[in-house]
Design a protein around this motif. Structure first.
Motif, PDB file in Angstrom:
ATOM      1  N   HIS A 166      36.338  38.313  50.277  1.00 42.60           N
ATOM      2  CA  HIS A 166      37.676  38.168  50.857  1.00 42.60           C
ATOM      3  C   HIS A 166      37.797  36.849  51.619  1.00 42.60           C
ATOM      4  N   ILE A 167      36.795  36.544  52.428  1.00 39.21           N
ATOM      5  CA  ILE A 167      36.823  35.295  53.199  1.00 39.21           C
ATOM      6  C   ILE A 167      36.803  34.088  52.268  1.00 39.21           C
ATOM      7  N   PHE A 168      36.001  34.154  51.221  1.00 39.00           N
ATOM      8  CA  PHE A 168      35.915  33.059  50.256  1.00 39.00           C
ATOM      9  C   PHE A 168      37.271  32.789  49.600  1.00 39.00           C
ATOM     10  N   TYR A 169      37.911  33.857  49.085  1.00 38.47           N
ATOM     11  CA  TYR A 169      39.189  33.661  48.388  1.00 38.47           C
ATOM     12  C   TYR A 169      40.295  33.216  49.351  1.00 38.47           C
ATOM     13  N   LEU A 170      40.244  33.703  50.601  1.00 38.01           N
ATOM     14  CA  LEU A 170      41.214  33.229  51.593  1.00 38.01           C
ATOM     15  C   LEU A 170      41.020  31.740  51.856  1.00 38.01           C
ATOM     16  N   ALA A 171      39.764  31.307  51.965  1.00 41.98           N
ATOM     17  CA  ALA A 171      39.479  29.888  52.209  1.00 41.98           C
ATOM     18  C   ALA A 171      39.959  29.030  51.049  1.00 41.98           C
ATOM     19  N   ILE A 372      39.471  39.259  37.848  1.00 43.87           N
ATOM     20  CA  ILE A 372      40.834  39.754  37.613  1.00 43.87           C
ATOM     21  C   ILE A 372      41.109  40.984  38.479  1.00 43.87           C
ATOM     22  N   GLU A 373      40.827  40.844  39.777  1.00 42.08           N
ATOM     23  CA  GLU A 373      41.113  41.903  40.738  1.00 42.08           C
ATOM     24  C   GLU A 373      42.178  41.412  41.711  1.00 42.08           C
ATOM     25  N   ALA A 374      43.274  42.166  41.823  1.00 50.26           N
ATOM     26  CA  ALA A 374      44.414  41.738  42.634  1.00 50.26           C
ATOM     27  C   ALA A 374      44.082  41.664  44.119  1.00 50.26           C
ATOM     28  N   ALA A 375      43.076  42.408  44.568  1.00 47.84           N
ATOM     29  CA  ALA A 375      42.712  42.393  45.980  1.00 47.84           C
ATOM     30  C   ALA A 375      42.027  41.095  46.374  1.00 47.84           C
ATOM     31  N   TYR A 376      41.579  40.331  45.407  1.00 47.21           N
ATOM     32  CA  TYR A 376      40.785  39.143  45.704  1.00 47.21           C
ATOM     33  C   TYR A 376      41.377  37.854  45.139  1.00 47.21           C
ATOM     34  N   ASN A 377      41.639  37.814  43.854  1.00 46.47           N
ATOM     35  CA  ASN A 377      41.861  36.540  43.175  1.00 46.47           C
ATOM     36  C   ASN A 377      43.321  36.309  42.768  1.00 46.47           C
ATOM     37  N   PRO A 378      44.105  35.598  43.597  1.00 48.72           N
ATOM     38  CA  PRO A 378      45.490  35.307  43.209  1.00 48.72           C
ATOM     39  C   PRO A 378      45.600  34.243  42.123  1.00 48.72           C
ATOM     40  N   PHE A 379      44.499  33.556  41.819  1.00 51.30           N
ATOM     41  CA  PHE A 379      44.526  32.470  40.839  1.00 51.30           C
ATOM     42  C   PHE A 379      44.646  32.979  39.407  1.00 51.30           C
ATOM     43  N   MET A 380      44.499  34.280  39.211  1.00 52.69           N
ATOM     44  CA  MET A 380      44.722  34.841  37.877  1.00 52.69           C
ATOM     45  C   MET A 380      46.213  34.821  37.526  1.00 52.69           C
ATOM     46  N   LEU A 381      47.073  34.563  38.518  1.00 48.32           N
ATOM     47  CA  LEU A 381      48.525  34.531  38.300  1.00 48.32           C
ATOM     48  C   LEU A 381      49.033  33.122  37.986  1.00 48.32           C
ATOM     49  N   LEU A 382      48.112  32.182  37.826  1.00 48.80           N
ATOM     50  CA  LEU A 382      48.475  30.766  37.732  1.00 48.80           C
ATOM     51  C   LEU A 382      49.169  30.400  36.426  1.00 48.80           C
ATOM     52  N   ILE A 383      48.848  31.074  35.347  1.00 52.66           N
ATOM     53  CA  ILE A 383      49.251  30.607  34.016  1.00 52.66           C
ATOM     54  C   ILE A 383      50.764  30.487  33.851  1.00 52.66           C
ATOM     55  N   PHE A 384      51.553  31.431  34.394  1.00 55.86           N
ATOM     56  CA  PHE A 384      53.007  31.379  34.211  1.00 55.86           C
ATOM     57  C   PHE A 384      53.755  30.960  35.468  1.00 55.86           C
ATOM     58  N   ALA A 385      53.037  30.820  36.578  1.00 58.26           N
ATOM     59  CA  ALA A 385      53.696  30.464  37.835  1.00 58.26           C
ATOM     60  C   ALA A 385      54.179  29.011  37.814  1.00 58.26           C
ATOM     61  N   LYS A 386      55.095  28.708  38.706  1.00 58.22           N
ATOM     62  CA  LYS A 386      55.584  27.344  38.863  1.00 58.22           C
ATOM     63  C   LYS A 386      54.597  26.578  39.727  1.00 58.22           C
ATOM     64  N   ILE A 387      54.095  25.457  39.233  1.00 55.84           N
ATOM     65  CA  ILE A 387      53.098  24.678  39.959  1.00 55.84           C
ATOM     66  C   ILE A 387      53.744  23.373  40.402  1.00 55.84           C
TER      67      ILE A 387
END
Length: 399
Positions: A166-171, A372-387
């Motif tokens: 959790h701390i790692f992904y927050l950082a 691919i766990e929603a509690a940890y990694n928000p970067f799995m949502l990157l593919i279709f998001a606006k960057i």
């Protein structure tokens, strides 16, 4: 009808609704990684999947009508939904893949910086509550005794490495959100927090990967300072070009290592001991199960919540092997393409910190199971998001 749809799009209601749903989804999932005892209503998970799925499908219909999809986006959206749905339907213990698939697809055109902000606010709030509650006796602070690392505290989460993750992904989320505006003070604060967490919980992988991420941020600062013609900047560009495929590279590397692994070989045994017997535990599971196209139910022991679980520990810690065995080799291939496409889009948008973060996350998932766990990694949502290519200061001025 056309005026109504355009009005909805104009007021950006789709994006606001997604962020609310994402916040709720992350909240529930992060809470499930803590020792808080919450009696969710029966079928709560299915209601949540229905909300996420209903939103994603309605948004797809609207955006198709408004011609907001590129051909590849629409095709890959259906591929993600289709492939993730198969193990979710036929293996009930993986029903959460419904939510993951629709979260990924539903992120279409949502500002990724807003996604990071929602993730950080919700996760940090839950973690702070868990830490305080565990130290005041409201919930259990699980302690695991390790002969090499001493007493490891979970600080209100279900396992010390989960707290560290959790701390790692927050950082990582913070440095990507701040982008070029990340200061030396922030780097120092993240370093200090990481050291404290390491002393308390000894999450070796998460601590090491956090410092690698910080080193890359320093590298990026030097690249900006020296200018593009200089060696540092060119080296960064090469790393980012290769790093777009980091998930695929690390996945292939682990699968190859597992194929070559021999528990009777002294060299393999010594190496495996240094990575906490990841290969040995996977080897034991592979004696019972084989990799299939769309996965299977696998009995694991090691989900946390029990300080005595180490006696019967049998868990797929590596993300890539976990996905291949539990969800199937097809989904692993889709996930690899999904992350590569997201990284490519970040690179094209000149968000090199996100690309560097993707490399470190891929390395982290070599040892941990949170890809691919929603509690940890928000970067799995990157593919279709606006960057957005703008910096933190430009975004603040714009708002």
């Amino acid at each position: 009808m056309d005026k109504i749809l355009k009005k909805l799009d104009y007021y950006n209601l789709w994006n606001k609704a997604y962020l609310i749903i994402l916040g709720l989804y992350v909240l529930i999932n992060v809470l499930d990684t803590t020792m808080f005892e919450i009696n969710w209503p029966e079928k709560m998970g299915y209601v949540l999947y229905a909300i996420v799925g209903g939103y994603a499908i309605a948004k797809m219909i609207c955006f198709v009508y408004l011609k907001r999809y590129r051909a590849w986006e629409l095709i890959f959206s259906f591929i993600i939904i289709g492939t993730f749905t198969i193990p979710a339907v036929f293996t009930t213990s993986y029903s959460y893949l419904f939510g993951i698939a629709f979260l990924i697809v539903g992120a279409k055109d949502v500002d990724f910086d807003d996604i990071l902000k929602v993730y950080m606010i919700v996760t940090a709030a839950v973690l702070i509550c868990a830490v305080v509650a565990s130290q005041t006796g409201l919930i259990v602070n699980l302690q695991y005794e390790d002969p090499n690392k001493g007493i490891r505290n979970s600080m209100g989460t279900i396992y010390p490495t989960d707290f560290g993750a959790h701390i790692f992904y927050l950082a990582v989320a913070w440095v990507c959100y701040r982008n070029k505006a990340l200061t030396w003070l922030e780097i120092g604060i993240i370093s200090a927090v990481t050291i404290v967490v390491y002393v308390i919980s000894a999450p070796v992988t998460s601590a090491a990967c956090t410092f690698i991420m910080l080193f890359m941020c320093i590298w990026d600062k030097l690249a900006d300072k020296t200018g593009s013609p200089m060696i540092v900047s060119k080296a960064e560009d090469i790393v980012c070009r290769i790093g777009q495929f980091a998930v695929g590279i690390f996945a292939a590397g682990y699968l190859l290592m597992q194929h070559l692994y021999d528990p009777l070989n002294i060299y393999w045994s010594e190496f495996d001991y240094k990575i906490s017997l990841r290969l040995y535990y996977t080897y034991q599971i592979l004696e019972k199960y084989s990799i299939r196209l769309f996965g299977q139910d696998i009995e694991e022991k090691g989900f946390g919540r029990d300080p005595d679980m180490t006696h019967d520990y049998l868990f797929l810690d590596d993300s890539y092997m976990a996905i291949a065995l539990k969800y199937g080799i097809v989904i692993l291939a889709v996930v690899i393409i999904m992350f590569a496409a997201g990284q490519y889009r970040a690179y094209r948008s000149n968000r090199l910190i996100i690309v560097l973060a993707g490399i470190v996350i891929a390395l982290h998932c070599f040892m941990e199971h949170h890809l691919i766990e929603a509690a940890y990694n928000p970067f799995m949502l990157l593919i279709f998001a606006k960057i957005g290519a703008y910096t933190y200061k430009e975004r603040k001025h714009k708002l």
